[in-house]
Motif scaffolding. Structure first.
Motif, PDB file in Angstrom:
ATOM      1  N   ALA A 192       0.830  -1.211   0.000  1.00  0.00           N
ATOM      2  CA  ALA A 192       0.000   0.000   0.000  1.00  0.00           C
ATOM      3  C   ALA A 192       0.863   1.260   0.000  1.00  0.00           C
ATOM      4  O   ALA A 192       0.563   2.218  -0.705  1.00  0.00           O
ATOM      5  CB  ALA A 192      -0.935  -0.002   1.205  1.00  0.00           C
ATOM      6  N   ASP A 193       1.949   1.264   0.771  1.00  0.00           N
ATOM      7  CA  ASP A 193       2.818   2.442   0.819  1.00  0.00           C
ATOM      8  C   ASP A 193       3.505   2.669  -0.519  1.00  0.00           C
ATOM      9  O   ASP A 193       3.623   3.809  -0.983  1.00  0.00           O
ATOM     10  CB  ASP A 193       3.865   2.303   1.927  1.00  0.00           C
ATOM     11  CG  ASP A 193       3.280   2.424   3.318  1.00  0.00           C
ATOM     12  OD1 ASP A 193       2.147   2.940   3.455  1.00  0.00           O
ATOM     13  OD2 ASP A 193       3.952   1.991   4.276  1.00  0.00           O
ATOM     14  N   LEU A 194       3.964   1.592  -1.145  1.00  0.00           N
ATOM     15  CA  LEU A 194       4.616   1.729  -2.442  1.00  0.00           C
ATOM     16  C   LEU A 194       3.630   2.233  -3.487  1.00  0.00           C
ATOM     17  O   LEU A 194       3.948   3.125  -4.280  1.00  0.00           O
ATOM     18  CB  LEU A 194       5.226   0.396  -2.895  1.00  0.00           C
ATOM     19  CG  LEU A 194       5.909   0.424  -4.263  1.00  0.00           C
ATOM     20  CD1 LEU A 194       6.995   1.492  -4.337  1.00  0.00           C
ATOM     21  CD2 LEU A 194       6.478  -0.948  -4.581  1.00  0.00           C
ATOM     22  N   ALA A 195       2.417   1.704  -3.496  1.00  0.00           N
ATOM     23  CA  ALA A 195       1.408   2.140  -4.463  1.00  0.00           C
ATOM     24  C   ALA A 195       1.081   3.622  -4.259  1.00  0.00           C
ATOM     25  O   ALA A 195       1.001   4.388  -5.232  1.00  0.00           O
ATOM     26  CB  ALA A 195       0.146   1.294  -4.335  1.00  0.00           C
ATOM     27  N   LYS A 196       0.925   4.031  -3.008  1.00  0.00           N
ATOM     28  CA  LYS A 196       0.615   5.437  -2.714  1.00  0.00           C
ATOM     29  C   LYS A 196       1.744   6.338  -3.201  1.00  0.00           C
ATOM     30  O   LYS A 196       1.508   7.346  -3.870  1.00  0.00           O
ATOM     31  CB  LYS A 196       0.395   5.618  -1.215  1.00  0.00           C
ATOM     32  CG  LYS A 196       0.041   7.035  -0.820  1.00  0.00           C
ATOM     33  CD  LYS A 196      -0.192   7.138   0.678  1.00  0.00           C
ATOM     34  CE  LYS A 196      -0.490   8.570   1.076  1.00  0.00           C
ATOM     35  NZ  LYS A 196      -0.675   8.700   2.521  1.00  0.00           N
ATOM     36  N   GLU A 197       2.978   5.978  -2.886  1.00  0.00           N
ATOM     37  CA  GLU A 197       4.126   6.782  -3.317  1.00  0.00           C
ATOM     38  C   GLU A 197       4.245   6.794  -4.839  1.00  0.00           C
ATOM     39  O   GLU A 197       4.567   7.827  -5.438  1.00  0.00           O
ATOM     40  CB  GLU A 197       5.410   6.257  -2.696  1.00  0.00           C
ATOM     41  CG  GLU A 197       6.617   7.117  -3.037  1.00  0.00           C
ATOM     42  CD  GLU A 197       7.860   6.698  -2.302  1.00  0.00           C
ATOM     43  OE1 GLU A 197       8.898   6.526  -2.961  1.00  0.00           O
ATOM     44  OE2 GLU A 197       7.802   6.537  -1.069  1.00  0.00           O
ATOM     45  N   ALA A 198       3.966   5.666  -5.468  1.00  0.00           N
ATOM     46  CA  ALA A 198       4.068   5.585  -6.926  1.00  0.00           C
ATOM     47  C   ALA A 198       3.082   6.524  -7.604  1.00  0.00           C
ATOM     48  O   ALA A 198       3.426   7.221  -8.567  1.00  0.00           O
ATOM     49  CB  ALA A 198       3.838   4.148  -7.389  1.00  0.00           C
ATOM     50  N   TYR A 199       1.858   6.573  -7.097  1.00  0.00           N
ATOM     51  CA  TYR A 199       0.871   7.480  -7.694  1.00  0.00           C
ATOM     52  C   TYR A 199       1.178   8.946  -7.372  1.00  0.00           C
ATOM     53  O   TYR A 199       0.914   9.823  -8.188  1.00  0.00           O
ATOM     54  CB  TYR A 199      -0.556   7.094  -7.309  1.00  0.00           C
ATOM     55  CG  TYR A 199      -1.086   6.028  -8.237  1.00  0.00           C
ATOM     56  CD1 TYR A 199      -1.520   6.359  -9.519  1.00  0.00           C
ATOM     57  CD2 TYR A 199      -1.116   4.694  -7.863  1.00  0.00           C
ATOM     58  CE1 TYR A 199      -1.982   5.391 -10.395  1.00  0.00           C
ATOM     59  CE2 TYR A 199      -1.569   3.715  -8.738  1.00  0.00           C
ATOM     60  CZ  TYR A 199      -2.000   4.077 -10.007  1.00  0.00           C
ATOM     61  OH  TYR A 199      -2.444   3.118 -10.882  1.00  0.00           O
ATOM     62  N   GLN A 200       1.769   9.208  -6.224  1.00  0.00           N
ATOM     63  CA  GLN A 200       2.199  10.578  -5.929  1.00  0.00           C
ATOM     64  C   GLN A 200       3.288  11.007  -6.915  1.00  0.00           C
ATOM     65  O   GLN A 200       3.288  12.133  -7.415  1.00  0.00           O
ATOM     66  CB  GLN A 200       2.709  10.693  -4.492  1.00  0.00           C
ATOM     67  CG  GLN A 200       1.601  10.604  -3.463  1.00  0.00           C
ATOM     68  CD  GLN A 200       2.118  10.517  -2.038  1.00  0.00           C
ATOM     69  OE1 GLN A 200       3.271  10.186  -1.783  1.00  0.00           O
ATOM     70  NE2 GLN A 200       1.241  10.817  -1.085  1.00  0.00           N
ATOM     71  N   MET A 201       4.219  10.106  -7.201  1.00  0.00           N
ATOM     72  CA  MET A 201       5.281  10.407  -8.156  1.00  0.00           C
ATOM     73  C   MET A 201       4.703  10.572  -9.557  1.00  0.00           C
ATOM     74  O   MET A 201       5.097  11.479 -10.297  1.00  0.00           O
ATOM     75  CB  MET A 201       6.340   9.301  -8.142  1.00  0.00           C
ATOM     76  CG  MET A 201       7.501   9.574  -9.065  1.00  0.00           C
ATOM     77  SD  MET A 201       8.426  11.083  -8.663  1.00  0.00           S
ATOM     78  CE  MET A 201       9.290  10.545  -7.199  1.00  0.00           C
ATOM     79  N   ALA A 202       3.769   9.704  -9.935  1.00  0.00           N
ATOM     80  CA  ALA A 202       3.137   9.822 -11.253  1.00  0.00           C
ATOM     81  C   ALA A 202       2.421  11.163 -11.388  1.00  0.00           C
ATOM     82  O   ALA A 202       2.516  11.820 -12.430  1.00  0.00           O
ATOM     83  CB  ALA A 202       2.161   8.661 -11.478  1.00  0.00           C
ATOM     84  N   ASP A 203       1.734  11.588 -10.334  1.00  0.00           N
ATOM     85  CA  ASP A 203       1.050  12.881 -10.368  1.00  0.00           C
ATOM     86  C   ASP A 203       2.052  14.018 -10.553  1.00  0.00           C
ATOM     87  O   ASP A 203       1.817  14.949 -11.330  1.00  0.00           O
ATOM     88  CB  ASP A 203       0.231  13.099  -9.092  1.00  0.00           C
ATOM     89  CG  ASP A 203      -0.982  12.178  -9.010  1.00  0.00           C
ATOM     90  OD1 ASP A 203      -1.405  11.635 -10.054  1.00  0.00           O
ATOM     91  OD2 ASP A 203      -1.496  12.002  -7.889  1.00  0.00           O
ATOM     92  N   ALA A 204       3.182  13.931  -9.862  1.00  0.00           N
ATOM     93  CA  ALA A 204       4.221  14.959 -10.007  1.00  0.00           C
ATOM     94  C   ALA A 204       4.777  14.962 -11.428  1.00  0.00           C
ATOM     95  O   ALA A 204       4.998  16.026 -12.019  1.00  0.00           O
ATOM     96  CB  ALA A 204       5.339  14.722  -8.994  1.00  0.00           C
ATOM     97  N   MET A 205       4.993  13.783 -11.993  1.00  0.00           N
ATOM     98  CA  MET A 205       5.497  13.701 -13.369  1.00  0.00           C
ATOM     99  C   MET A 205       4.506  14.304 -14.355  1.00  0.00           C
ATOM    100  O   MET A 205       4.898  14.986 -15.307  1.00  0.00           O
ATOM    101  CB  MET A 205       5.817  12.246 -13.739  1.00  0.00           C
ATOM    102  CG  MET A 205       7.057  11.723 -13.062  1.00  0.00           C
ATOM    103  SD  MET A 205       7.567  10.101 -13.698  1.00  0.00           S
ATOM    104  CE  MET A 205       6.548   9.029 -12.727  1.00  0.00           C
ATOM    105  N   LEU A 206       3.223  14.067 -14.125  1.00  0.00           N
ATOM    106  CA  LEU A 206       2.210  14.627 -15.023  1.00  0.00           C
ATOM    107  C   LEU A 206       2.157  16.150 -14.941  1.00  0.00           C
ATOM    108  O   LEU A 206       1.950  16.821 -15.956  1.00  0.00           O
ATOM    109  CB  LEU A 206       0.839  14.014 -14.729  1.00  0.00           C
ATOM    110  CG  LEU A 206       0.689  12.551 -15.146  1.00  0.00           C
ATOM    111  CD1 LEU A 206      -0.588  11.960 -14.575  1.00  0.00           C
ATOM    112  CD2 LEU A 206       0.725  12.414 -16.660  1.00  0.00           C
ATOM    113  N   VAL A 207       2.364  16.700 -13.751  1.00  0.00           N
ATOM    114  CA  VAL A 207       2.390  18.156 -13.597  1.00  0.00           C
ATOM    115  C   VAL A 207       3.566  18.732 -14.377  1.00  0.00           C
ATOM    116  O   VAL A 207       3.416  19.685 -15.144  1.00  0.00           O
ATOM    117  CB  VAL A 207       2.466  18.562 -12.105  1.00  0.00           C
ATOM    118  CG1 VAL A 207       2.801  20.036 -11.953  1.00  0.00           C
ATOM    119  CG2 VAL A 207       1.161  18.234 -11.404  1.00  0.00           C
TER     120      VAL A 207
END
Length: 75
Positions: free
Chosen positions: A51-66
């Protein structure tokens, strides 16, 4: 560290639903970026709960999209 928001029941349901094939067209760019981040983190020896890895991965993906949006708007 586990995420109490993700229960064993949630994981079991996800596994059952994952047995069905998901068409690649349903995967978003955000999903793709998150998956690549998770793959890199795991292969580099990162130790996380699922769960922690998935949460961090989507946070990173959101940052990359920005950053991607900002970069594309500059052209």
């Amino acid at each position: 560290m586990s995420n109490p928001a993700v229960t064993q029941k949630d994981m079991d349901e996800f596994k059952r639903n994952s047995l069905r094939k998901t068409p690649i067209m349903e995967i978003t760019l955000r999903d793709y970026m998150a998956a690549k981040y998770m793959q890199g983190t795991i292969s580099a020896g990162g130790i996380y709960s699922q769960a922690d890895l998935a949460k961090e991965a989507y946070q990173m993906a959101d940052a990359m999209l920005v950053v991607r949006k900002i970069t594309l708007n500059r052209k």
